[in-house]
Design an enzyme around this catalytic site. Sequence first.
Site, mmCIF file in Angstrom:
data_model
loop_
_atom_site.group_PDB
_atom_site.id
_atom_site.type_symbol
_atom_site.label_atom_id
_atom_site.label_comp_id
_atom_site.label_asym_id
_atom_site.label_seq_id
_atom_site.Cartn_x
_atom_site.Cartn_y
_atom_site.Cartn_z
ATOM 1 N N ASP A 37 35.145 -10.155 3.932
ATOM 2 C CA ASP A 37 34.810 -9.511 2.655
ATOM 3 C C ASP A 37 33.306 -9.352 2.453
ATOM 4 O OD1 ASP A 37 34.040 -12.096 2.289
ATOM 5 O OD2 ASP A 37 35.255 -12.481 0.507
ATOM 6 N N GLY A 38 32.501 -9.742 3.454
ATOM 7 C CA GLY A 38 31.053 -9.562 3.363
ATOM 8 C C GLY A 38 30.300 -10.819 2.953
ATOM 9 N N GLU A 39 31.014 -11.853 2.522
ATOM 10 C CA GLU A 39 30.320 -13.083 2.132
ATOM 11 C C GLU A 39 29.683 -13.728 3.371
ATOM 12 O OE1 GLU A 39 32.973 -15.611 -0.022
ATOM 13 O OE2 GLU A 39 33.048 -14.253 -1.750
ATOM 14 N N ARG A 96 7.513 -4.890 -4.702
ATOM 15 C CA ARG A 96 6.802 -3.713 -5.232
ATOM 16 C C ARG A 96 6.997 -3.553 -6.733
ATOM 17 N NH1 ARG A 96 7.979 1.139 -1.075
ATOM 18 N NH2 ARG A 96 9.872 -0.043 -0.721
ATOM 19 N N HIS A 130 2.395 -7.478 -1.300
ATOM 20 C CA HIS A 130 2.109 -6.125 -1.813
ATOM 21 C C HIS A 130 0.925 -6.140 -2.787
ATOM 22 C CE1 HIS A 130 2.640 -2.091 -3.111
ATOM 23 N NE2 HIS A 130 2.883 -2.471 -4.349
ATOM 24 N N ASP A 169 -3.589 5.012 -1.621
ATOM 25 C CA ASP A 169 -3.417 4.923 -3.085
ATOM 26 C C ASP A 169 -4.318 3.809 -3.608
ATOM 27 O OD1 ASP A 169 -2.051 2.501 -2.588
ATOM 28 O OD2 ASP A 169 -0.101 3.477 -2.647
ATOM 29 N N LYS A 192 -2.652 8.518 -5.737
ATOM 30 C CA LYS A 192 -1.273 8.944 -5.499
ATOM 31 C C LYS A 192 -0.448 8.775 -6.765
ATOM 32 C CE LYS A 192 1.804 6.033 -3.554
ATOM 33 N NZ LYS A 192 2.357 5.152 -2.522
HETATM 34 C C1 R5P Z 1 3.100 1.508 -2.399
HETATM 35 O O1 R5P Z 1 2.532 1.011 -3.371
HETATM 36 C C2 R5P Z 1 2.999 0.910 -1.037
HETATM 37 O O2 R5P Z 1 1.775 0.297 -0.820
HETATM 38 C C3 R5P Z 1 3.243 1.946 0.033
HETATM 39 O O3 R5P Z 1 2.249 2.936 -0.059
HETATM 40 C C4 R5P Z 1 4.584 2.606 -0.115
HETATM 41 O O4 R5P Z 1 5.548 1.675 -0.483
HETATM 42 C C5 R5P Z 1 5.012 3.286 1.163
HETATM 43 O O5 R5P Z 1 6.264 3.853 0.949
HETATM 44 P P1 R5P Z 1 6.657 5.231 1.624
HETATM 45 O O6 R5P Z 1 6.417 5.095 3.096
HETATM 46 O O7 R5P Z 1 8.126 5.386 1.300
HETATM 47 O O8 R5P Z 1 5.839 6.296 0.994
#
Ligand code: R5P
Length: 310
Positions: A37-39, A96, A130, A169, A192
């Site tokens: 069942d995936g467990e 994220r 991140h 970004d 971005k």
């Molecule tokens: C965003 O804040 C992260 O640092 C990456 O730029 C992002 O998650 C990359 O995702 P993707 O390759 O889908 O654009």
Amino acid sequence: MKDFTLFAGTANPELAARTAGELGMPLGECAIERFPDGEISVRLLETVRRREVFIMQPIAPPVNERLVELLIFTDACRRAAAGRITAIVPYLGYARSDKRHGRREAITASMLADLFKAVGIDHVVTVDLHAPQIEGFFHIPVDSLTAVPTLCKAVHGQLPEGVVVVAPDAGAVRMATEYAHRLGTSVIVLHKRRESGTSTRVTRLVGDVRDRACLIVDDMISTGGTIAESIEVLLQAGALPEITILATHGLMLKGARDKLSHSSVRNVFITDTILLTEKDWSQLHVISVAPLIAAALKRLMGDGSISDLF
Ligand code: R5P
């Protein structure tokens, strides 16, 4: 160095084996099974009573599976009376989402910290979080290692003359600045806007890339959309068609390889924090973080300093 046991979850057994190899020790024995069942069922096949235990499990796709397995693994260790449990999560999925953009959203990075604590994780070791402030969600020690020096060493001598580092970004500026500092060059910043999970738009380029080769750096490549959009903008702004891409975490979801296989891309460098399924891609270079993690574990078990590593 004090005695400890290193276990591997199913997310990246190769990295765990490489790390154990660096440490000259075998991996702990365990049985991880999936019920029909995936467990998930985790059984330790050796005693951990009062021992220091490390569980290596990146929260990589399929993220929900990997996360639940880590929680179950920890529960098995805690019930077996392990002394201290450290989760080595080289890629911390769900990180994220670290703030609310609207009024009715979850902050999964914070929820993750609560989950870790609830199941009995005492300490977290991760690579290139991140955002550094994510550490603040945790009320247990977090050692966030960085692959920047490892990747710098890998690209050293492979970059064209006059290369500039590009942050795709605002979130990548800190990391890009670190690369630029180590490589002795300057930083270009792209602004971005994320329009959806799969689509982004660059709204502004800060700096001059005319006739320059570019090294685009990011913490992760997921769909490849961010990098693909950056390449177009850089070329339109007059950059040379000599682009190198570098990221710590290569999630490389479906379609990412096609997006990065642009005629101007010379090389793509990532680490092995995530188990890679991409084979026969000659431009892709995978640099292991096993020596970095092994060195950190040696210090943790010898009560040494982690910052000395960088
Ligand atoms: C965003 O804040 C992260 O640092 C990456 O730029 C992002 O998650 C990359 O995702 P993707 O390759 O889908 O654009």
